[in-house]
Design a protein around this motif. Structure first.
Motif, PDB file in Angstrom:
ATOM      1  N   LYS A   1       9.243  35.969  11.470  1.00 40.52           N
ATOM      2  CA  LYS A   1      10.398  35.094  11.266  1.00 40.52           C
ATOM      3  C   LYS A   1       9.885  33.676  11.061  1.00 40.52           C
ATOM      4  CE  LYS A   1      13.298  37.572  14.558  1.00 40.52           C
ATOM      5  NZ  LYS A   1      14.185  37.500  15.704  1.00 40.52           N
ATOM      6  N   SER A   2      10.596  32.911  10.241  1.00 45.08           N
ATOM      7  CA  SER A   2      10.237  31.501  10.109  1.00 45.08           C
ATOM      8  C   SER A   2      10.841  30.765  11.286  1.00 45.08           C
ATOM      9  CB  SER A   2      10.817  30.908   8.837  1.00 45.08           C
ATOM     10  OG  SER A   2      10.251  31.545   7.744  1.00 45.08           O
ATOM     11  N   HIS A   3      10.027  30.349  12.192  1.00 46.83           N
ATOM     12  CA  HIS A   3      10.612  29.710  13.369  1.00 46.83           C
ATOM     13  C   HIS A   3      11.103  28.324  13.071  1.00 46.83           C
ATOM     14  CE1 HIS A   3      10.479  32.242  16.991  1.00 46.83           C
ATOM     15  NE2 HIS A   3       9.903  33.018  16.109  1.00 46.83           N
ATOM     16  N   HIS A   4      12.209  28.045  13.719  1.00 46.94           N
ATOM     17  CA  HIS A   4      12.920  26.803  13.532  1.00 46.94           C
ATOM     18  C   HIS A   4      12.012  25.587  13.681  1.00 46.94           C
ATOM     19  CE1 HIS A   4      15.830  23.732  14.064  1.00 46.94           C
ATOM     20  NE2 HIS A   4      15.517  23.565  15.309  1.00 46.94           N
TER      21      HIS A   4
ATOM     22  N   TRP B   1      15.734  37.682  31.200  1.00 50.15           N
ATOM     23  CA  TRP B   1      15.017  36.670  30.413  1.00 50.15           C
ATOM     24  C   TRP B   1      15.976  35.912  29.507  1.00 50.15           C
ATOM     25  CZ3 TRP B   1      10.364  34.435  29.130  1.00 50.15           C
ATOM     26  CH2 TRP B   1      10.216  33.975  27.834  1.00 50.15           C
ATOM     27  N   GLN B   2      16.857  36.681  28.864  1.00 54.61           N
ATOM     28  CA  GLN B   2      17.785  36.088  27.917  1.00 54.61           C
ATOM     29  C   GLN B   2      18.991  36.995  27.791  1.00 54.61           C
ATOM     30  OE1 GLN B   2      15.440  35.333  24.477  1.00 54.61           O
ATOM     31  NE2 GLN B   2      16.651  33.583  23.841  1.00 54.61           N
ATOM     32  N   ALA B   3      20.163  36.417  27.762  1.00 53.48           N
ATOM     33  CA  ALA B   3      21.381  37.214  27.566  1.00 53.48           C
ATOM     34  C   ALA B   3      22.315  36.440  26.662  1.00 53.48           C
ATOM     35  CB  ALA B   3      22.055  37.488  28.907  1.00 53.48           C
TER      36      ALA B   3
ATOM     37  N   ASP C   1       7.147  36.986  28.277  1.00 53.87           N
ATOM     38  CA  ASP C   1       6.808  35.862  27.415  1.00 53.87           C
ATOM     39  C   ASP C   1       7.559  35.863  26.085  1.00 53.87           C
ATOM     40  OD1 ASP C   1       5.611  37.996  26.172  1.00 53.87           O
ATOM     41  OD2 ASP C   1       3.621  37.534  26.936  1.00 53.87           O
ATOM     42  N   GLY C   2       8.545  36.743  25.947  1.00 52.27           N
ATOM     43  CA  GLY C   2       9.305  36.779  24.695  1.00 52.27           C
ATOM     44  C   GLY C   2       8.610  37.562  23.581  1.00 52.27           C
ATOM     45  N   MET C   3       7.358  37.931  23.829  1.00 46.99           N
ATOM     46  CA  MET C   3       6.626  38.660  22.793  1.00 46.99           C
ATOM     47  C   MET C   3       7.008  40.136  22.770  1.00 46.99           C
ATOM     48  SD  MET C   3       4.920  36.244  21.507  1.00 46.99           S
ATOM     49  CE  MET C   3       4.088  37.285  20.338  1.00 46.99           C
TER      50      MET C   3
ATOM     51  N   ILE D   1      14.317  40.038  19.829  1.00 53.09           N
ATOM     52  CA  ILE D   1      15.316  39.674  20.832  1.00 53.09           C
ATOM     53  C   ILE D   1      16.585  39.191  20.133  1.00 53.09           C
ATOM     54  CG2 ILE D   1      15.872  38.134  22.744  1.00 53.09           C
ATOM     55  CD1 ILE D   1      12.861  38.218  23.488  1.00 53.09           C
ATOM     56  N   GLU D   2      16.423  38.217  19.263  1.00 54.38           N
ATOM     57  CA  GLU D   2      17.567  37.731  18.483  1.00 54.38           C
ATOM     58  C   GLU D   2      17.874  38.759  17.394  1.00 54.38           C
ATOM     59  OE1 GLU D   2      19.134  35.121  19.392  1.00 54.38           O
ATOM     60  OE2 GLU D   2      17.684  34.175  20.736  1.00 54.38           O
ATOM     61  N   TRP D   3      19.089  38.644  16.847  1.00 49.98           N
ATOM     62  CA  TRP D   3      19.456  39.604  15.803  1.00 49.98           C
ATOM     63  C   TRP D   3      18.937  39.224  14.430  1.00 49.98           C
ATOM     64  CZ3 TRP D   3      23.725  43.572  15.548  1.00 49.98           C
ATOM     65  CH2 TRP D   3      23.791  44.279  16.758  1.00 49.98           C
TER      66      TRP D   3
HETATM   67  P1  XMP Z   1      12.633  37.108  18.697  1.00 48.00           P
HETATM   68  O1  XMP Z   1      14.018  37.200  18.163  1.00 48.00           O
HETATM   69  O2  XMP Z   1      11.628  36.696  17.659  1.00 48.00           O
HETATM   70  O3  XMP Z   1      12.667  35.927  19.754  1.00 48.00           O
HETATM   71  O4  XMP Z   1      12.208  38.330  19.430  1.00 48.00           O
HETATM   72  C1  XMP Z   1      11.646  35.649  20.660  1.00 48.00           C
HETATM   73  C2  XMP Z   1      12.039  34.415  21.422  1.00 48.00           C
HETATM   74  O5  XMP Z   1      12.029  33.281  20.556  1.00 48.00           O
HETATM   75  C3  XMP Z   1      13.309  32.683  20.508  1.00 48.00           C
HETATM   76  N1  XMP Z   1      13.497  32.246  19.140  1.00 48.00           N
HETATM   77  C4  XMP Z   1      13.360  30.969  18.726  1.00 48.00           C
HETATM   78  N2  XMP Z   1      13.105  29.846  19.402  1.00 48.00           N
HETATM   79  N3  XMP Z   1      13.211  28.609  17.404  1.00 48.00           N
HETATM   80  C5  XMP Z   1      13.060  28.656  18.722  1.00 48.00           C
HETATM   81  O6  XMP Z   1      12.878  27.602  19.344  1.00 48.00           O
HETATM   82  C6  XMP Z   1      13.471  29.702  16.651  1.00 48.00           C
HETATM   83  O7  XMP Z   1      13.609  29.631  15.445  1.00 48.00           O
HETATM   84  C7  XMP Z   1      13.550  30.938  17.361  1.00 48.00           C
HETATM   85  N4  XMP Z   1      13.799  32.210  16.956  1.00 48.00           N
HETATM   86  C8  XMP Z   1      13.759  32.995  18.070  1.00 48.00           C
HETATM   87  C9  XMP Z   1      14.266  33.754  20.949  1.00 48.00           C
HETATM   88  O8  XMP Z   1      15.463  33.212  21.460  1.00 48.00           O
HETATM   89  C10 XMP Z   1      13.448  34.479  21.986  1.00 48.00           C
HETATM   90  O9  XMP Z   1      13.418  33.771  23.206  1.00 48.00           O
END
Ligand code: XMP
Length: 524
Positions: free
Chosen positions: A355-358, A444-446, A478-480, A521-523
């Motif tokens: 994903k292209s992170h923000h 972790w996240q909801a 760690d979100g990974m 995690i995100e859609w």
């Molecule tokens: P994913 O959806 O990739 O998310 O499994 C992993 C973690 O990263 C967060 N997330 C972001 N955080 N900018 C951010 O600062 C972004 O573009 C972004 N995209 C996903 C997500 O909420 C989760 O904690």
């Protein structure tokens, strides 16, 4: 970042899990850095002066002409080396062994993906202290090629049914190599293997958050000098910690800008501004730019276009406000290590974009501001530890992460103001439910995602035709990687009833039970 600690160098050959190697080492209080193989030159090695080196895994094949290699000087430094998967194969190829392609060719080697069991060789190996108590150990294999012949000086210390050279070592030179991935959770005793490796290499384990804080502050001062810094504040843990850290380093040279892009959660903008103004004396500009963002996103449905649009506007907005802060030359961001890795693989390394992170996506090359990213080397839980070290209130530190693009990536399909309003309400109910049941800190996240689909329902005597939504709640370190949270059916039923009763516009609630991987995690 520092010469005060012994350093371990991880040479990245492009594995998706290279950063987990760093994670395991950090847990051992060992300072390490990941560098893509292309940038590890002889001069770099000399300057970095690692106490040990790890070769990561990678997607390429050493049998291919021109495939990634470490510099020959790495083997001549006299420091312990650990090769993992592709790293093992590269080591064998370089040192006189032989690697074969993974296809099953008449009985020889095979490709191997998933769980496997390794049994010990005849001799003991210091790298394997604490292993094989029960006879065999579970490991995670993920390789196409395999080592067909080991290099001179190496012996076998572990085998699996499909990997006769699962664990090999040249004990005289302290070169170790494994076919599996000890850094992933599916290798339950992998952490022990890393602990043994750093012990062999003589690391003291003295890299702590206290040390990180001091070094980060010194580095910020050095980078910024007497110039001014603008910091993007989102109210999340990352940007809060970054702001407080930078404030500690340079005081009032820092101005925080809080951009409301119109895709924040219920009451979030107000909470952030109040919290920051009450808790800290950091100058804060509240930039309500929701119209700008929402207008630009009209009709946009592609997730990458959404992310890039938001990333681009975010930078534009920053520049606009930066221009108002006289002498501002730097933009601070709470970019984390996983953000960096998943977008570009650390500093242009070889792995694939998910994903292209923000924080890094859409960043214009010739932006008028230089970046200060003091959390760039940290994982999420390390940022929390740093936050505690800096004395931030638990309310900040305990907050679930919230992505930069906000609700945009929880609203698959077109983003409309109507959908955002519905989503906000549903999300608030869900979080309220989680808090009422005392589950917030376990998760972790909801959040709620509003789906781009309307469904038929019946309420009272009437037909409804409203949006469906999905609840998402995960546990993660760690979100990974992440697992969906095992709510009770009572909880889910109660939450669905509340959302449908309290939120006009939703008549169906589903629960997302996908783990990461294979989901994210995100859609979007
Ligand atoms: P994913 O959806 O990739 O998310 O499994 C992993 C973690 O990263 C967060 N997330 C972001 N955080 N900018 C951010 O600062 C972004 O573009 C972004 N995209 C996903 C997500 O909420 C989760 O904690």
């Amino acid at each position: 970042m520092s010469n005060a600690h012994d350093r371990l160098l991880i040479i990245d050959f492009g594995s998706q899990v290279t950063q987990l190697i760093a994670r395991r080492l950090r847990e051992l209080n060992v300072y390490c850095e990941i560098h893509p193989y292309q940038s590890v030159t002889d001069a770099f090695l000399k300057d970095f002066a690692p106490r040990a080196i790890i070769f990561s895994g990678g997607p390429d094949s050493v049998t291919r002409e021109g495939s990634p290699r470490p510099p020959a000087a790495a083997y001549a430094m006299g420091v312990p080396i650990l090769g993992i998967c592709y790293g093992q194969q590269v080591m064998m190829q370089d040192l006189g062994g032989r690697v074969e392609g993974g296809k099953i060719t008449g009985g020889g080697g095979t490709a191997e993906f998933g769980r496997a069991y390794v049994t010990p060789g005849a001799d003991r190996l210091d790298l394997l202290d604490g292993w094989f108590d029960q006879g065999r150990e579970q490991v995670w294999m993920s390789h196409g090629d395999h080592v067909a012949e080991i290099a001179p000086g190496f012996r076998v210390f572990g085998t699996s049914p499909n990997a006769p050279y699962a664990i090999i070592a040249d004990t005289a030179r302290q070169f170790y190599a494994v076919q599996f991935h000890p850094e992933v959770h599916h290798t339950p005793k992998g952490a022990k293997l890393y602990a043994n490796f750093v012990k062999i290499a003589g690391f003291k384990g003295d890299w702590t958050m206290g040390a990180y804080r001091e070094e980060a502050i010194a580095k910020i001062r050095e980078q910024v000098g007497d110039k001014r810094v603008i910091c993007g504040l989102s109210g999340g843990v990352d940007s809060s910690v970054a702001a407080v850290l930078i404030h500690e380093a340079i005081g009032d040279q820092l101005t925080c800008v809080f951009v409301d892009h119109g895709m924040l959660r219920q009451d979030e903008a107000e909470q952030v501004v109040t919290m920051f103004r009450d808790n800290y004396n950091i100058p804060l500009i509240h930039a309500d730019e929701s119209e700008l963002f929402l207008t630009a996103l009209e009709g946009v449905t592609d997730p990458e276009v959404k992310r890039k649009t938001i990333g681009r506007l975010f930078i534009d907005v920053f520049q606009k406000y930066a221009d108002q802060v006289e002498g501002a030359e730097f933009l601070a961001q709470g970019t984390l290590y996983p953000d960096v890795i998943e977008s570009v693989s650390f500093t242009g390394g070889p792995s694939v974009t998910i994903k292209s992170h923000h924080n890094v996506g859409g960043l214009p090359e010739k932006m008028g501001l230089k970046l200060v990213e003091p959390l760039r080397e940290l994982f999420k839980d390390e940022v929390r530890a740093l936050g505690r070290e800096l004395g931030l209130p638990q309310a900040f530190i305990g907050r679930h992460p919230f992505p930069g693009p906000g609700l945009a990536i929880r609203c698959p399909g077109e983003i409309t103001r109507e959908k955002l309003a519905i989503l906000r309400q549903a999300d608030a109910v869900f979080i309220d439910q989680i808090r009422r049941h005392g589950l917030y800190d376990e998760i972790w996240q909801a959040f709620v995602a509003i789906l781009p689909v309307k469904t038929v329902g019946v309420m009272g005597d009437g037909r409804t035709y409203d949006f469906a939504c999905a609840l998402r709640a995960v546990t993660s370190v760690d979100g990974m990687t992440a697992d969906y949270y095992p709510f009770t059916h009572d909880f889910l039923g109660e939450t669905a009833t509340r959302i449908i009763n309290e939120v006009t516009g939703i008549n169906r609630v589903t629960y997302d039970i996908t783990s990461k991987p294979p989901g994210t995690i995100e859609w979007e």
